[in-house]
Design a protein around this motif. Structure first.
Motif, mmCIF file in Angstrom:
data_model
loop_
_atom_site.group_PDB
_atom_site.id
_atom_site.type_symbol
_atom_site.label_atom_id
_atom_site.label_comp_id
_atom_site.label_asym_id
_atom_site.label_seq_id
_atom_site.Cartn_x
_atom_site.Cartn_y
_atom_site.Cartn_z
ATOM 1 N N GLU A 1 0.808 -1.215 0.000
ATOM 2 C CA GLU A 1 0.000 0.000 0.000
ATOM 3 C C GLU A 1 0.844 1.270 0.000
ATOM 4 O OE1 GLU A 1 -3.263 0.242 -0.252
ATOM 5 O OE2 GLU A 1 -3.539 -1.937 -0.320
ATOM 6 N N GLU A 2 2.156 1.103 0.153
ATOM 7 C CA GLU A 2 3.088 2.227 0.260
ATOM 8 C C GLU A 2 2.645 3.179 1.368
ATOM 9 O OE1 GLU A 2 3.607 3.942 -3.626
ATOM 10 O OE2 GLU A 2 5.005 2.375 -4.226
ATOM 11 N N GLU A 3 2.509 2.565 2.569
ATOM 12 C CA GLU A 3 2.074 3.307 3.743
ATOM 13 C C GLU A 3 2.980 2.974 4.922
ATOM 14 O OE1 GLU A 3 -2.728 3.301 2.689
ATOM 15 O OE2 GLU A 3 -1.932 2.174 4.407
ATOM 16 N N PRO A 4 3.152 3.952 5.782
ATOM 17 C CA PRO A 4 2.679 5.342 5.750
ATOM 18 C C PRO A 4 3.461 6.164 4.722
ATOM 19 C CG PRO A 4 4.137 5.038 7.597
ATOM 20 C CD PRO A 4 3.963 3.676 6.994
ATOM 21 N N ASN A 5 2.797 7.143 4.126
ATOM 22 C CA ASN A 5 3.466 7.971 3.124
ATOM 23 C C ASN A 5 3.631 9.423 3.579
ATOM 24 O OD1 ASN A 5 0.902 8.995 2.876
ATOM 25 N ND2 ASN A 5 0.522 8.134 0.838
ATOM 26 N N ALA A 6 3.585 9.645 4.889
ATOM 27 C CA ALA A 6 3.786 10.980 5.444
ATOM 28 C C ALA A 6 4.437 10.864 6.813
ATOM 29 C CB ALA A 6 2.456 11.723 5.565
ATOM 30 N N ALA A 7 5.126 11.903 7.224
ATOM 31 C CA ALA A 7 5.755 11.891 8.548
ATOM 32 C C ALA A 7 4.704 11.854 9.648
ATOM 33 C CB ALA A 7 6.655 13.115 8.700
ATOM 34 N N LEU A 8 3.611 12.592 9.458
ATOM 35 C CA LEU A 8 2.428 12.494 10.323
ATOM 36 C C LEU A 8 1.331 11.899 9.461
ATOM 37 C CD1 LEU A 8 0.550 12.905 12.687
ATOM 38 C CD2 LEU A 8 0.533 15.360 12.198
ATOM 39 N N PHE A 9 1.039 10.611 9.671
ATOM 40 C CA PHE A 9 0.174 9.864 8.757
ATOM 41 C C PHE A 9 -1.019 9.282 9.494
ATOM 42 C CE2 PHE A 9 -1.147 5.759 6.964
ATOM 43 C CZ PHE A 9 -1.487 6.137 5.670
ATOM 44 N N CYS A 10 -2.186 9.392 8.849
ATOM 45 C CA CYS A 10 -3.383 8.719 9.343
ATOM 46 C C CYS A 10 -4.128 8.130 8.159
ATOM 47 C CB CYS A 10 -4.283 9.698 10.101
ATOM 48 S SG CYS A 10 -5.750 8.901 10.819
ATOM 49 N N LYS A 11 -4.472 6.860 8.273
ATOM 50 C CA LYS A 11 -5.208 6.198 7.198
ATOM 51 C C LYS A 11 -6.675 6.602 7.206
ATOM 52 C CE LYS A 11 -5.281 1.819 4.734
ATOM 53 N NZ LYS A 11 -4.632 0.504 4.612
ATOM 54 N N ASP A 12 -7.107 7.247 8.264
ATOM 55 C CA ASP A 12 -8.493 7.689 8.394
ATOM 56 C C ASP A 12 -8.503 9.216 8.523
ATOM 57 O OD1 ASP A 12 -9.897 4.935 8.655
ATOM 58 O OD2 ASP A 12 -8.222 4.835 10.067
ATOM 59 N N ASP A 13 -9.555 9.786 9.117
ATOM 60 C CA ASP A 13 -9.632 11.240 9.264
ATOM 61 C C ASP A 13 -8.556 11.743 10.225
ATOM 62 O OD1 ASP A 13 -11.817 11.240 7.626
ATOM 63 O OD2 ASP A 13 -13.293 11.386 9.237
ATOM 64 N N LEU A 14 -8.012 12.916 9.912
ATOM 65 C CA LEU A 14 -6.971 13.513 10.734
ATOM 66 C C LEU A 14 -7.315 14.975 10.987
ATOM 67 C CD1 LEU A 14 -4.168 13.671 12.092
ATOM 68 C CD2 LEU A 14 -3.186 13.999 9.807
ATOM 69 N N THR A 15 -7.327 15.381 12.267
ATOM 70 C CA THR A 15 -7.576 16.765 12.662
ATOM 71 C C THR A 15 -6.406 17.272 13.493
ATOM 72 O OG1 THR A 15 -9.988 16.530 12.673
ATOM 73 C CG2 THR A 15 -9.062 18.295 14.004
ATOM 74 N N ILE A 16 -5.994 18.518 13.237
ATOM 75 C CA ILE A 16 -4.955 19.162 14.042
ATOM 76 C C ILE A 16 -5.538 20.439 14.618
ATOM 77 C CG2 ILE A 16 -2.662 20.207 14.047
ATOM 78 C CD1 ILE A 16 -1.906 18.380 11.727
ATOM 79 N N ASN A 17 -5.405 20.606 15.944
ATOM 80 C CA ASN A 17 -5.900 21.811 16.602
ATOM 81 C C ASN A 17 -4.917 22.253 17.672
ATOM 82 O OD1 ASN A 17 -6.386 20.289 18.954
ATOM 83 N ND2 ASN A 17 -8.524 19.870 18.383
ATOM 84 N N GLY A 18 -5.286 23.281 18.428
ATOM 85 C CA GLY A 18 -4.441 23.776 19.491
ATOM 86 C C GLY A 18 -3.705 25.045 19.093
ATOM 87 N N THR A 19 -3.039 25.663 20.078
ATOM 88 C CA THR A 19 -2.350 26.924 19.849
ATOM 89 C C THR A 19 -0.831 26.791 19.889
ATOM 90 O OG1 THR A 19 -2.478 27.462 22.202
ATOM 91 C CG2 THR A 19 -4.274 28.248 20.797
ATOM 92 N N GLY A 20 -0.346 25.581 20.058
ATOM 93 C CA GLY A 20 1.092 25.355 20.070
ATOM 94 C C GLY A 20 1.672 25.315 18.673
ATOM 95 N N ALA A 21 2.942 24.903 18.582
ATOM 96 C CA ALA A 21 3.654 24.879 17.305
ATOM 97 C C ALA A 21 4.087 23.459 16.971
ATOM 98 C CB ALA A 21 4.859 25.808 17.356
ATOM 99 N N LEU A 22 4.115 23.172 15.665
ATOM 100 C CA LEU A 22 4.544 21.868 15.163
ATOM 101 C C LEU A 22 5.421 22.069 13.944
ATOM 102 C CD1 LEU A 22 4.419 18.726 15.012
ATOM 103 C CD2 LEU A 22 2.353 19.012 13.594
ATOM 104 N N THR A 23 6.585 21.436 13.950
ATOM 105 C CA THR A 23 7.461 21.402 12.779
ATOM 106 C C THR A 23 7.544 19.967 12.295
ATOM 107 O OG1 THR A 23 8.770 23.298 13.506
ATOM 108 C CG2 THR A 23 9.772 21.832 11.894
ATOM 109 N N VAL A 24 7.284 19.760 11.005
ATOM 110 C CA VAL A 24 7.332 18.434 10.404
ATOM 111 C C VAL A 24 8.420 18.430 9.340
ATOM 112 C CG1 VAL A 24 6.070 16.684 9.113
ATOM 113 C CG2 VAL A 24 4.879 18.066 10.831
ATOM 114 N N ASN A 25 9.409 17.562 9.521
ATOM 115 C CA ASN A 25 10.492 17.405 8.553
ATOM 116 C C ASN A 25 10.322 16.060 7.859
ATOM 117 O OD1 ASN A 25 11.878 19.862 9.364
ATOM 118 N ND2 ASN A 25 12.421 18.759 11.241
ATOM 119 N N ALA A 26 9.862 16.112 6.610
ATOM 120 C CA ALA A 26 9.561 14.892 5.862
ATOM 121 C C ALA A 26 10.536 14.776 4.694
ATOM 122 C CB ALA A 26 8.119 14.914 5.372
#
Length: 605
Positions: free
Chosen positions: A165-190
């Motif tokens: 399936e070539e999964e996971p294909n992202a550094a932050l990966f979800c095969k289903d629904d994905l929500t990001i919230n909050g007031t903090g910070a996130l750095t993703v290096n892919a």
């Protein structure tokens, strides 16, 4: 995600298509975000649920503490094996600390909602994805207030957990629904593939998110929705992408607000179906980087396979290809746009409609282009190397000289440019307003100037031009097509004394009716407004110097002959010589005798 809701949305979408409306729709799973099918020119809408916006947690929630290569868990629902922690149940999990080489895995039931709180988490996986949610109903990631969180994948050493399936294909990966919230910070290096990816719907509610991705920055197969936040995306391929080719009701992008800075090797924002933008601040540089996808040749700022609807926002786009591009229709209701394009500023294969906003095109091959252009309002300031406004058909060659070749257009029986309002100013290197069909101007303020070759005109219509309202100043190196006999508005025409930087005014009894200051010396100029009446005499000044006294004419009787400006005007009494050639063509042939009311304009230097 609950498929029954998606099925209902698909049925509604199919119904809209049957009614002749173009658009898209999709919904999240049970309790997930929802949106309504969109018709042409309408917008998608998002309705996030409590789980999407919930940023809270308590001391009773499960704590996952990262420390170098080890992981400890306090609470239920998660187990540790070496440097991998696996979450198997619904619940809230608070993650903190640094993991030098490991993973947070989610393998819960398909009905489970899993809430991860990143509370100062720094996770590196040297051979895979730092967060891999292979199964759940929805993964909600909260960025805790005041925290910096970092996810780094394995780059060139990345190995798929599921090679088929070539999964996971992202550094932050979800095969289903994905929500990001909050007031903090996130750095993703892919360094391997995508930055943040969902196989269903991706929803960004808030947060400060930085993504550095070898491939796509944000990717949601079914949809990407952004409600707010600050996003800084650098991607080798597309900045934001949806990719659902199996269900025409999905594959859309909806942005309601937020600040987005996107630097992409290919498209800035790309949707398989529709794009709907309600607001936000956008800075997009598209096409300037190398890409992991060598098969794509698209370098557009904002691109949709179906319709684009923009009702607000501030946009600065620098793109190698079209700055805004739709394979369907584009509707702009409001917004501020500064566009620099290697091809078109705004291009629609179907209809391009502008109701409002401020559109500045600092560089483009063609400025605004579609099968039909409908402009009812807004302010446009365009600088183009070819046509400023263009309505063209599938066989049209305009656009063939652009960097990306001949454009595509939807099949239409006729093509037209209709302007009923707005303020339009441009300097074009080809034709000014160019239609493979008709040009109809009934309102607005238009300053249409070209600096071009002799075969181009400020107005160029295969099917005729009509003036029934508005203030229109057009010319330069050529005026082009003359208004037809059905026009109700008169004009004056001058072809001398038009100097750079000196205001041209048309006056009657000392009252100024039209004022225009050319940036460069012009060879010819036509000026029209509701105040200019056929048969009346008007004075034309350059600064304070009288340069012409002109008698206004109507329709094709008072302007110019030549190609494509039409035949010479009918003579006032008996086959007088036709009008002088518009600056883009030879002198017109002598006209037949005509009634005195249709005499040509008399120009006195």
């Amino acid at each position: 995600m609950k498929r029954n809701i998606k099925t209902l949305a698909a049925l509604l979408f199919t119904l809209l298509l049957a009614l002749g409306l173009a658009g898209c729709a999709g919904t999240g799973g049970a309790g997930g975000q929802t949106s309504s099918p969109s018709a042409a020119g309408t917008t998608l809408s998002a309705s996030p649920t409590d789980s999407d916006t919930d940023t809270t947690w308590s001391d009773s929630d499960t704590k996952i503490t990262l420390s170098g290569s080890s992981i400890s868990v306090s609470g239920a629902g998660a187990t540790v094996s070496g440097s991998v922690v696996t979450i198997t149940k619904a619940g809230t999990y608070v993650i903190s600390g640094t993991l030098s080489d490991g993973q947070v895995a989610v393998a819960a039931a398909s009905t489970d909602k899993v809430h991860l709180v990143l509370d100062g988490a720094d996770i590196t996986n040297r051979t895979g994805a730092p967060i891999d949610a292979s199964q759940c109903d929805k993964l909600i990631v909260t960025l805790a207030e005041g925290t910096q969180n970092t996810l780094t994948d394995g780059g060139k050493d990345f190995q798929y957990a599921d090679a088929q399936e070539e999964e996971p294909n992202a550094a932050l990966f979800c095969k289903d629904d994905l929500t990001i919230n909050g007031t903090g910070a996130l750095t993703v290096n892919a360094g391997f593939n995508n930055g943040i990816g969902s196989k269903d719907d991706l929803l960004i509610v808030s947060g400060s998110i930085t993504v550095n991705a070898a491939n796509h920055g944000l990717r949601g197969n079914d949809s990407v929705t952004i409600l707010g936040g600050n996003l800084d995306i650098t991607a080798g391929n597309d900045g934001i992408q949806t990719n659902n080719t199996k269900d025409v009701s999905l594959g859309w992008v909806l942005i309601e607000n937020g600040t987005l800075v996107i630097t992409s090797g290919h498209d800035g924002i790309q949707a398989d179906t529709s794009v709907s933008i309600l607001g936000g601040t956008f800075q997009i540089a598209a096409g300037g980087a190398s890409s992991a996808d060598t098969t794509s040749d698209s370098y557009k700022g904002i691109k949709a396979g179906a319709d684009i609807a923009i009702t607000g926002g501030s946009f600065t786009v620098d793109s190698q290809d079209d700055s805004i591009h739709s394979n369907g229709n584009i509707t702009i209701d409001d917004g501020a746009f500064t566009l620099s394009s290697g091809d078109d500023g705004v291009h629609a294969d179907g209809d391009l409609t502008v109701h409002g906003g401020t559109i500045t095109v600092t560089k483009a091959y063609e400025g605004l282009e579609g099968a039909n252009l409908i402009i009812t309002g807004g302010t446009m300031d365009l600088v183009t190397s070819d046509d400023a406004l263009n309505a063209a058909g599938g066989a049209d060659q305009s656009g063939s000289g652009g960097k990306f070749g001949q454009d595509s257009f939807a099949a239409r029986d006729a093509h037209s440019i209709a302007i009923s309002g707005g303020t339009i100013t441009f300097l074009a290197g080809g034709d000014g307003i160019d239609s493979n069909g008709t040009i109809a101007i009934s309102g607005g303020t238009i300053t249409a100037i070209i600096q071009s070759s002799a075969d181009n005109g400020a107005l160029d219509a295969d099917g005729g031009v009509t003036f029934t309202g508005g203030t229109i100043v057009y010319g330069g190196t050529g005026t082009g097509s003359a208004p037809g006999g059905s026009s109700t508005q008169s004009y004056v025409f001058i072809n001398s004394g038009i100097a750079a930087g000196k205001e041209i005014t048309v006056k009657k009894d000392g009252q100024t009716l039209i004022a225009f200051t050319p940036a460069a010396a012009l060879q010819s100029l036509a000026l029209s407004s509701p105040d200019i009446q056929s048969g009346e005499s008007y004075e034309v000044y350059s600064a304070d110097t009288l340069i012409a006294t002109a008698t206004a004419g109507t329709g094709g009787s008072g302007m110019m002959g030549g190609n494509p400006g039409g035949m010479g005007a009918p003579g006032g009494g008996g086959g007088m010589a036709g009008g002088p050639g518009g600056m883009n063509g030879p002198q017109g042939a002598g006209g037949p005798g005509g009634p005195p009311a249709l005499r040509r304009a008399q120009i006195a230097p």
